[in-house]
Design an enzyme around this catalytic site. Structure first.
Site, PDB file in Angstrom:
ATOM      1  N   ARG A  43       0.896  -1.302   0.030  1.00 46.84           N
ATOM      2  CA  ARG A  43      -0.122   0.103  -0.056  1.00 46.84           C
ATOM      3  C   ARG A  43       0.784   1.136   0.192  1.00 46.84           C
ATOM      4  O   ARG A  43       1.686   1.425   0.885  1.00 46.84           O
ATOM      5  CB  ARG A  43      -0.974  -0.020   1.232  1.00 46.84           C
ATOM      6  CG  ARG A  43      -1.517   1.331   1.361  1.00 46.84           C
ATOM      7  CD  ARG A  43      -2.753   1.178   2.378  1.00 46.84           C
ATOM      8  NE  ARG A  43      -3.912   0.552   1.909  1.00 46.84           N
ATOM      9  CZ  ARG A  43      -5.075   0.474   2.436  1.00 46.84           C
ATOM     10  NH1 ARG A  43      -5.155   1.338   3.752  1.00 46.84           N
ATOM     11  NH2 ARG A  43      -6.053   0.110   1.945  1.00 46.84           N
ATOM     12  N   HIS A  82      -7.568   0.882  -6.271  1.00 46.77           N
ATOM     13  CA  HIS A  82      -7.707   0.110  -5.146  1.00 46.77           C
ATOM     14  C   HIS A  82      -8.479  -1.029  -5.701  1.00 46.77           C
ATOM     15  O   HIS A  82      -9.530  -1.530  -5.641  1.00 46.77           O
ATOM     16  CB  HIS A  82      -8.536   0.629  -4.153  1.00 46.77           C
ATOM     17  CG  HIS A  82      -8.586   0.256  -2.743  1.00 46.77           C
ATOM     18  ND1 HIS A  82      -7.532  -1.297  -2.518  1.00 46.77           N
ATOM     19  CD2 HIS A  82      -9.074   0.373  -1.638  1.00 46.77           C
ATOM     20  CE1 HIS A  82      -7.978  -1.464  -1.226  1.00 46.77           C
ATOM     21  NE2 HIS A  82      -8.574  -0.468  -0.722  1.00 46.77           N
ATOM     22  N   GLN A 103     -10.254  -3.689  -3.540  1.00 44.44           N
ATOM     23  CA  GLN A 103     -11.478  -3.365  -3.052  1.00 44.44           C
ATOM     24  C   GLN A 103     -12.466  -3.493  -3.969  1.00 44.44           C
ATOM     25  O   GLN A 103     -13.701  -4.001  -3.839  1.00 44.44           O
ATOM     26  CB  GLN A 103     -11.389  -1.856  -2.625  1.00 44.44           C
ATOM     27  CG  GLN A 103     -12.549  -1.377  -2.184  1.00 44.44           C
ATOM     28  CD  GLN A 103     -13.211  -1.680  -0.821  1.00 44.44           C
ATOM     29  OE1 GLN A 103     -12.041  -1.782   0.363  1.00 44.44           O
ATOM     30  NE2 GLN A 103     -14.416  -2.262  -0.690  1.00 44.44           N
ATOM     31  N   ASP A 138     -17.504   7.036  -0.771  1.00 46.06           N
ATOM     32  CA  ASP A 138     -16.085   6.711  -0.086  1.00 46.06           C
ATOM     33  C   ASP A 138     -15.837   8.180   0.572  1.00 46.06           C
ATOM     34  O   ASP A 138     -16.501   9.164   0.200  1.00 46.06           O
ATOM     35  CB  ASP A 138     -14.973   6.362  -1.178  1.00 46.06           C
ATOM     36  CG  ASP A 138     -13.714   6.093  -0.582  1.00 46.06           C
ATOM     37  OD1 ASP A 138     -13.637   5.966   0.788  1.00 46.06           O
ATOM     38  OD2 ASP A 138     -12.579   6.061  -1.339  1.00 46.06           O
ATOM     39  N   CYS A 184     -16.555   1.592   1.019  1.00 42.36           N
ATOM     40  CA  CYS A 184     -15.237   0.714   1.186  1.00 42.36           C
ATOM     41  C   CYS A 184     -14.848   0.821   2.756  1.00 42.36           C
ATOM     42  O   CYS A 184     -14.142   0.074   3.207  1.00 42.36           O
ATOM     43  CB  CYS A 184     -14.311   1.151   0.261  1.00 42.36           C
ATOM     44  SG  CYS A 184     -13.643   2.907   0.401  1.00 42.36           S
ATOM     45  N   ARG A 234     -13.716  -8.338   1.933  1.00 43.14           N
ATOM     46  CA  ARG A 234     -12.051  -8.454   1.520  1.00 43.14           C
ATOM     47  C   ARG A 234     -11.332  -9.554   1.726  1.00 43.14           C
ATOM     48  O   ARG A 234     -10.575  -9.948   1.180  1.00 43.14           O
ATOM     49  CB  ARG A 234     -11.667  -7.138   2.420  1.00 43.14           C
ATOM     50  CG  ARG A 234     -12.341  -5.883   2.001  1.00 43.14           C
ATOM     51  CD  ARG A 234     -11.961  -5.511   0.473  1.00 43.14           C
ATOM     52  NE  ARG A 234     -10.447  -5.339   0.228  1.00 43.14           N
ATOM     53  CZ  ARG A 234      -9.391  -4.293   0.945  1.00 43.14           C
ATOM     54  NH1 ARG A 234     -10.115  -3.287   1.419  1.00 43.14           N
ATOM     55  NH2 ARG A 234      -8.268  -4.551   0.751  1.00 43.14           N
TER      56      ARG A 234
END
Ligand code: CP
Ligand code: NVA
Length: 309
Positions: free
Chosen positions: A103, A130, A133, A223, A263, A291
């Protein structure tokens, strides 16, 4: 498939296979409590330049379920391109570990890791995208509705990393993608051109009207308005995104069957209201759990080779 850096780098069949393996592993775990020991003796290195709850826990638990282990490496210690070059980190970790999840702020760092690593590299979020996700999100939509093709996903708020990955994922799986942003935060033209070049089949609508955006939505997604790394812009962004909250007023304009996705982490009272996130239509915690299940499918496919069920 050697790495998982972006959805656009994967063919539909590869992405479909990832969802199918994830679903099978999830069903086996739910039905029997058992997991396939596909990665016994294997280690995944996790590098984080930014905070995380879901990504860190899901990759760690996924490795545990599959019989391997995960090792958390904070960037304060690794120092990607600070203590040593990313290309050296990639080769050192390739000699000791079986996979790398990173990340990072700059997307180029994940690309650099993948260029030099001889083990699979997974994008666990960058400023740009992402993909893990977005795949868990499609898994959630498919579980709920039974199908993906022809569904409509309305993303309300910032045209950010999550929105970009969702756009590409929607293109690959035949969902319509509606993006509602304030005009100053709309997706730049070069991003739109790139997405359309990668997924020409995408039915992509951009608007500045959130009410219009949700009118035919099967899933309403939002988000944070202030992504990690944008903290200095927080005060300005909170003003600029007024009117773009996913709240009771907005959901009243959506079809009754529309589910709500986020998310997470969520900032209640800003991009989403407490009432909406706690409403029966909210799937955000099933989405978060997925996830784990998607990560298991991804790790099995990338790291177990031909032994995947
Ligand atoms: N959604 C997500 O990636 O959460 P974390 O930042 O907590 O990993
Ligand atoms: N857009 C958010 C997603 C967090 C999971 C961020 O980058 O901070």
């Amino acid at each position: 498939m050697r790495h998982f850096i972006s959805i656009s780098a994967c063919a539909y069949e590869e992405l479909r296979y990832l969802l199918d393996v994830s679903r099978r592993l999830k069903k086996q775990h739910k039905d029997t409590g058992r997991n396939e020991p596909l990665l016994v003796g294997k280690t995944l290195a996790l590098i984080f330049e930014k905070p995380s709850l879901r990504t860190r826990v899901s990759f760690t638990v996924a490795m545990n379920h599959l019989g391997g282990s995960a090792m958390m490496l904070r960037d304060e210690e690794v120092g990607l391109d600070k203590r040593e070059p990313a290309k050296d980190v990639a080769r050192v970790l390739s000699g000791m570990c079986d996979g790398i999840m990173a990340r990072t702020f700059a997307h180029a760092k994940v690309i650099e890791l993948a260029k030099y690593a001889t083990v699979p590299v997974i994008n666990g979020l960058t400023d740009f995208s992402h993909p893990c996700q977005a795949m868990a999100d499609l898994m959630t939509i498919e579980e709920h509705f039974g199908t993906l093709k022809g569904r409509t996903l309305a993303f309300i708020g910032d045209a950010n990393n999550v929105a970009r990955s969702l756009a590409t994922a929607c293109g690959r799986f035949g969902l319509r993608f509606i993006l509602a942003t304030p005009s100053a935060y709309r997706l730049p033209a070069d991003d739109v051109d790139r997405i359309m070049a990668q997924v020409p089949e995408l039915d992509f609508v951009m608007t500045q009207d959130p009410l219009e955006a949700v009118r035919e939505a099967d899933a309403v997604y939002t988000d944070t308005w202030v992504s990690m790394g944008q903290e200095a812009e927080k005060a300005q962004r909170l003003m600029d995104f007024q009117g773009f909250a996913v709240d009771e007023r907005l959901m009243a304009a959506a079809p009754r069957h529309a589910i709500v996705l986020h998310c997470l982490p969520a900032y209640r009272g800003y991009e989403i209201s407490d009432g909406v996130i706690e409403s029966p239509n909210s799937m955000v915690f099933a989405q978060a759990e997925n996830r784990l299940h998607f990560q298991k499918g991804l790790l099995a496919v990338l790291m177990a080779g031909s032994r995947v069920i």
